[in-house]
Scaffold this active site. Structure first.
Site, PDB file in Angstrom:
ATOM      1  N   GLY A 155      14.646  51.389  -1.943  1.00 43.18           N
ATOM      2  CA  GLY A 155      13.399  51.468  -1.187  1.00 43.18           C
ATOM      3  C   GLY A 155      12.253  50.763  -1.895  1.00 43.18           C
ATOM      4  O   GLY A 155      11.494  50.004  -1.283  1.00 43.18           O
ATOM      5  N   LYS A 196      19.775  55.427   5.022  1.00 47.37           N
ATOM      6  CA  LYS A 196      18.438  56.028   5.014  1.00 47.37           C
ATOM      7  C   LYS A 196      17.581  55.283   6.042  1.00 47.37           C
ATOM      8  O   LYS A 196      16.771  54.415   5.704  1.00 47.37           O
ATOM      9  CB  LYS A 196      17.817  55.944   3.622  1.00 47.37           C
ATOM     10  CG  LYS A 196      18.500  56.827   2.584  1.00 47.37           C
ATOM     11  CD  LYS A 196      17.851  56.634   1.220  1.00 47.37           C
ATOM     12  CE  LYS A 196      18.639  57.289   0.097  1.00 47.37           C
ATOM     13  NZ  LYS A 196      18.151  56.873  -1.233  1.00 47.37           N
ATOM     14  N   ARG A 238      22.730  53.191 -13.594  1.00 47.62           N
ATOM     15  CA  ARG A 238      21.327  53.547 -13.853  1.00 47.62           C
ATOM     16  C   ARG A 238      21.140  54.191 -15.229  1.00 47.62           C
ATOM     17  O   ARG A 238      20.136  53.937 -15.901  1.00 47.62           O
ATOM     18  CB  ARG A 238      20.802  54.478 -12.749  1.00 47.62           C
ATOM     19  CG  ARG A 238      20.429  53.700 -11.492  1.00 47.62           C
ATOM     20  CD  ARG A 238      19.908  54.618 -10.413  1.00 47.62           C
ATOM     21  NE  ARG A 238      19.281  53.853  -9.335  1.00 47.62           N
ATOM     22  CZ  ARG A 238      19.073  54.325  -8.114  1.00 47.62           C
ATOM     23  NH1 ARG A 238      19.430  55.554  -7.808  1.00 47.62           N
ATOM     24  NH2 ARG A 238      18.493  53.582  -7.212  1.00 47.62           N
ATOM     25  N   GLY A 245      20.733  51.809  -5.075  1.00 47.20           N
ATOM     26  CA  GLY A 245      21.729  52.596  -5.797  1.00 47.20           C
ATOM     27  C   GLY A 245      23.118  52.449  -5.188  1.00 47.20           C
ATOM     28  O   GLY A 245      24.097  52.183  -5.889  1.00 47.20           O
TER      29      GLY A 245
HETATM   30  C1  3PG Z   1      16.732  55.643  -5.140  1.00 42.71           C
HETATM   31  O1  3PG Z   1      17.860  56.111  -5.155  1.00 42.71           O
HETATM   32  O2  3PG Z   1      16.392  54.727  -4.380  1.00 42.71           O
HETATM   33  C2  3PG Z   1      15.719  56.177  -6.119  1.00 42.71           C
HETATM   34  O3  3PG Z   1      16.318  57.013  -7.068  1.00 42.71           O
HETATM   35  C3  3PG Z   1      14.628  56.893  -5.364  1.00 42.71           C
HETATM   36  O4  3PG Z   1      15.162  57.968  -4.663  1.00 42.71           O
HETATM   37  P1  3PG Z   1      14.452  58.486  -3.327  1.00 42.71           P
HETATM   38  O5  3PG Z   1      14.672  57.413  -2.283  1.00 42.71           O
HETATM   39  O6  3PG Z   1      15.144  59.776  -2.983  1.00 42.71           O
HETATM   40  O7  3PG Z   1      12.984  58.669  -3.620  1.00 42.71           O
HETATM   41 MG    MG Z   2      15.864  55.048  -2.263  1.00 42.18          MG
END
Ligand code: 3PG
Ligand code: MG
Length: 396
Positions: A378, A200, A38, A355
């Site tokens: 996401g 997640k 990134r 990521g």
């Molecule tokens: C990710 O890792 O998908 C982005 O950096 C966004 O992070 P977040 O899901 O914590 O908002």
């Molecule tokens: Mg994310």
């Protein structure tokens, strides 16, 4: 996506203060960067701005510190990395978002860079707080969002801030990401398979219930799958799972059937008694109470490879296991290899995002090839769903 205002290449930004929202949310272990993809992707635009003699203020988050300072989530290692790459004076600001910051920013000379410490150390960021957004916006004359991967978040540095800066644009990396995903959406060929993994859970479960309408297969792997296994009354031992996911899973399964979308969950897995342990291969019906599922098993790998062979488009977000321990990177690596082979040999259209997915792929050590590899997880999924992302709608 139509209507987005992109940063004009010929725009003169000499001597102008410009805020760039970047995604420097890289995986850290003991404050060491595990994968710099990134950051590397953020560099070219910053180098361009430095060459143009702009005064650059960088904003990023790292992890989810929930509005509290947390030294483990400091951007300091990222600052050091950036400082080595960018051949200019660079400063790290660790104070509050106040007049002191405004003053420090006003001292910036042409081509210099100031990085603000993890913006999520401030609770106002996640709340998209108006006053906080204004204080950020007042730091510069130009704002550029170059973080597609954060554009699904209605947060100050992505959303609220845009009300308080005169000139706002989408940056070239953001443009590259949406152009690539738009082209995949336009050209995608059936059957479409979506592979969804990672941990997640609650954030992705809603996305899955939408994706069933437009895909032939949804393959659920990673910790995400544990919820489906538990729903089907399999013993999942001490595996990661989310409470209260029953109703949504039921809804997904009903919708999937209605839309003739197949939901595939693991039949076997690699378990261990700890995340650092050795792998034991088990059928999904024979787990013990203290087992932790850490990867998909060999039979499941075969099934997924077969599905990939029978697909013309594959979209993948989220690793299949705890790839940080190489004992449990087997499933993720096998999926990556199969997708890459078919992209090269069978014109499979493949889009991968996230990521962790990018980190896992870099860690595999293989040379792999995909139609598009996105830094976004996401945001990538929500964009695929056809949602109007809050961070993009403000750039129109
Ligand atoms: C990710 O890792 O998908 C982005 O950096 C966004 O992070 P977040 O899901 O914590 O908002
Ligand atoms: Mg994310």
């Amino acid at each position: 996506m139509l209507g987005i205002k992109y940063f004009p290449q010929n725009l003169s930004t000499k001597d102008k203060k410009i805020i760039v929202r970047v995604d420097l949310n890289v995986p850290l272990s003991d404050k060491k960067i595990q994968d710099a993809t990134r950051i590397e992707l953020a560099l070219p635009f910053l180098q361009e701005l430095i060459k143009k003699k702009s005064k650059i203020i960088l904003i990023s988050h790292l992890g989810r510190p929930e509005g509290k300072r947390n030294s483990a989530l400091s951007l300091l290692p990222v600052y050091k990395y950036l400082k080595e790459q960018l051949n200019t004076n660079m400063y790290f600001y660790t104070g509050e978002i106040n007049d002191e910051l405004k003053e420090k920013s006003s001292y910036l000379k042409e081509g210099e860079v100031l990085l603000i410490e993890n913006i999520r150390f401030f609770k106002e960021e996640n709340q998209n707080d108006e006053i906080f957004s204004k204080k950020l916006g007042e730091l510069a004359e130009i704002y550029v969002n170059n973080a597609f991967s954060c554009s699904h978040r209605k947060q100050s540095s992505i959303h609220g801030i845009t009300k308080f800066v005169k000139e706002i644009y989408a940056g070239p990396l953001l443009k590259k990401e949406i152009t690539a995903i738009d082209s995949v959406i336009k050209n995608k060929k059936d059957p479409v398979t979506c592979i969804i993994g990672g941990s997640k859970i609650s954030t992705k479960i809603n996305i899955i219930s939408n994706l069933v309408k437009s895909t032939s297969n949804i393959v659920i792997v990673g910790a995400m799958a544990n919820n489906f296994l538990a729903y089907k009354k399999f013993e999942v031992g001490k595996s990661l799972k989310e409470e209260n996911s029953k109703d949504i899973i039921k809804k997904i399964l009903v919708e999937a059937e209605k839309n003739e979308c197949k939901i595939i969950i693991p039949e076997d897995c690699l378990v261990s008694k700890s995340f650092k342990g050795e792998p034991i291969s088990k059928d999904i019906r024979s787990l013990e109470k203290d087992d932790i599922i850490l990867d998909i098993g060999p039979r499941t790998v075969k099934i997924i490879e077969e599905i990939i062979n029978n697909s013309n488009t594959v979209m993948w977000n989220g690793p299949a296991g705890y790839f940080e321990n190489k004992n449990f990177a087997i499933g993720t690596n096998a999926i990556a290899k199969k997708i890459s082979e078919n992209t090269i040999n069978k014109s499979l259209i493949s889009v991968l995002g996230g990521g962790d997915t990018v980190t896992a792929i870099n860690k595999s050590g293989y040379e792999l090839f995909f139609t598009h590899l996105s830094t976004a997880g996401g945001a990538f999924l929500e964009y695929l769903e056809g949602k109007d992302l809050p961070g993009l709608s403000v750039l129109k």
